[in-house]
Design a protein around this motif. Structure first.
Motif: not given
Length: 532
Positions: A283, A285-287, A289, A294, A420, A475, A479
């Motif tokens: 979470s 990482w996808v905050h 990026d 990716g 995402h 990904i 989220r």
């Protein structure tokens, strides 16, 4: 410069014919004259536009919550002013709807805000693009209604994802919380996550439904392996937050965030960068990026595998004298990954703002809290109210609110579909078109439980196609692990992004000079298609 006349040899149906052409540059050679080239370029674009114009009309169903609930409890309203229950000020909500209905830039400037946080680019819902399908020509199914058992199952999953953020993926089979989560989710009548013999297991927990999602480790190889990045190499150890760094679990904090006030707290970060080992890392990482990060990484990793990893239809694989570059080479693939990502976001924003306006999970968590504390009465499905997730959350945090990984909670745009996920669906589809999906990824790895090292993973053959699908699911569901999206936001977002990418690939098929029979790929539903 005076025009000169020169002779050009034109081949038509195997017959050569000398023609005289007037041109300012007699050095130019090629099969087409300037005029012919201009005409053909026009027809290529015209044919693509005509094809998109004549797509079958897409239906745009909604779940009916906006008309069913006069107080708009089933719709997104974060950033607008709210009462003490977190119910939106109806005058402000009507102003938002009015601006979306007219599309006039000035109307958006008249929307009353509850605080300082602004809406995220609603006018992108009206943008046009010059390649691929128009965003308004694409449809997706309606999301689960507020009171449905389907919605209840998705909310229960989100509570469990929040409760298990710090459990390493390698410990899912033994950790009491993940074992309890799998058992609890199995009791929901409409839960649509993957199952084995109709039961959620710790091996299927929080995973996607596409081919390859259930094979191998939870995290895709493309989020672990080193990234060849020009003259350097990026090791995929990332900054993450510390354990139990959860937010918006007090009612005052939750209500302030719904009104658009900035968060009072910040994330607390681990001083040691780590490979992604649990949902908190994912979470995080996808905050941070950027749009297609990716899949840029995945593309660079795939290109490092050499020609054997390219799709078998690549016209240069059998060429004795040429390699692909601007077409069917790295610049071509990288460009289309980025192009598809942005176009997929346009499709997402149309659905988010102009069709569904689905509430975010954090908003639903407020409804659950006020219902169970007796502050209000809402038609929440009883399957959720009797879930073990509810008792676990209130015992740990003292409220029924959904614990969030981000201090600010969700972004300021509606939930459905997930941006995402749309990006992931589009970018993964482009990569599946250019690379050999059955190619086995060399030297697969798995992360240690502390996230400090990668270990060899010898148990199964992980393919490009399966790991791209898993990357897309990571990904999208990452989220969800943060608390900002629902499962159906992700699963349907992947499909929408896939449709966008297929349309783009179809338009570009007519632009190549090479002998090329078309792109082939496996869709997220497991069917194989050829794009001609």
């Amino acid at each position: 410069m005076k025009e000169k006349q020169f002779t050009r040899t034109k081949v038509n149906q195997g017959k050569k014919k000398n023609i005289h052409v007037k041109c300012k540059n007699p050095c130019e050679i090629g099969p087409l004259t300037v005029q012919e080239r201009r005409k053909k370029a026009y027809h290529v674009r015209q044919k693509a536009a005509y094809s998109q114009k004549n797509r079958p009309h897409a239906d745009h169903p909604c779940n009916g919550d906006e008309s069913l609930f006069s107080n708009k409890i089933g719709n997104y309203s974060k950033g607008l002013p709210h009462n003490h229950l977190g119910e939106v000020n109806l005058k402000a909500y009507k102003a938002l709807i009015h601006s979306l209905r007219t599309g006039k830039p000035g109307d958006f400037e008249s929307i009353p805000l509850g605080g300082v946080v602004k809406f995220s680019n609603p006018q992108a819902a009206y943008a046009f693009d010059l390649v691929g399908p128009d965003s308004h020509h694409l449809g997706i199914m309606a999301p689960p209604p507020f009171s449905s058992s389907w919605e209840a199952s998705e909310m229960a999953e989100l509570y469990w994802q929040a409760l298990t953020r710090d459990v390493p993926f390698t410990d899912y089979n033994t950790n009491p919380l993940t074992v309890m989560a799998a058992s609890d989710l199995s009791t929901f009548s409409k839960f649509k996550g993957p199952k084995v013999n109709q039961v959620v297991t710790t091996d299927t927990l929080f995973r996607g439904n596409t081919p390859g999602d259930l094979i191998g480790p939870y995290i895709s190889q493309f989020l672990w392996k080193d990234i060849p990045f020009g003259a350097t190499t990026i090791v995929q150890r990332y900054r993450t937050t510390v354990a139990n760094d959860d937010h918006m679990t007090s009612y005052e904090e939750w209500l302030n965030i719904q009104n658009g006030l900035p968060p009072a707290a910040k994330n607390t970060f681990d001083s040691t960068p780590r490979y992604i080992r649990n949902s908190r890392d994912l979470s995080g990482w996808v905050h941070k990026d950027f749009t297609y990060q990716g899949f840029l990484a995945a593309c660079l990793i795939l290109l490092s595998f050499g020609g054997a990893a390219l799709d078998r239809a690549n016209p240069y694989l059998l060429s004795r004298t040429q390699d692909g570059f601007i077409t069917f080479g790295a610049p071509h693939i990288l460009d289309l990954v980025a192009k598809a990502a942005r176009t997929a976001l346009e499709a997402a924003w149309f659905q988010k703002f102009l069709i569904h306006r689905r509430l975010r999970p954090e908003e639903f968590g407020g409804r659950v809290h006020n219902h169970l504390t007796g502050a209000a009465s809402y038609p929440i499905n009883t399957e959720l109210l009797s879930s073990q997730a509810i008792s676990q959350v209130v015992n740990k945090f003292g409220t029924y609110l959904l614990p969030m990984a981000y201090p600010e909670g969700c972004p300021t745009h509606p939930a459905y579909p997930a941006g995402h996920a749309c990006i992931a669906g589009a970018a993964a589809t482009v990569l599946k078109a250019f690379f050999n999906e059955s190619f086995v990824i060399p030297n697969p790895v798995i992360v240690s439980s502390d996230g400090l090292s990668l270990l060899p993973y010898p148990e199964s053959s992980l393919t490009i196609g399966g790991e791209l699908n898993k990357l897309a699911a990571n990904i999208a569901l990452g989220r969800n692990a943060a608390g900002v999206h629902w499962r159906s936001d992700g699963s349907e977002g992947l499909k929408l992004g896939e449709t966008v990418a297929i349309g783009i690939l179809k338009d570009y098929k007519a632009t190549f000079n090479e002998n090329f029979n078309g792109f082939s790929l496996t869709k997220f539903n497991g069917t194989t298609i050829k794009i001609k």
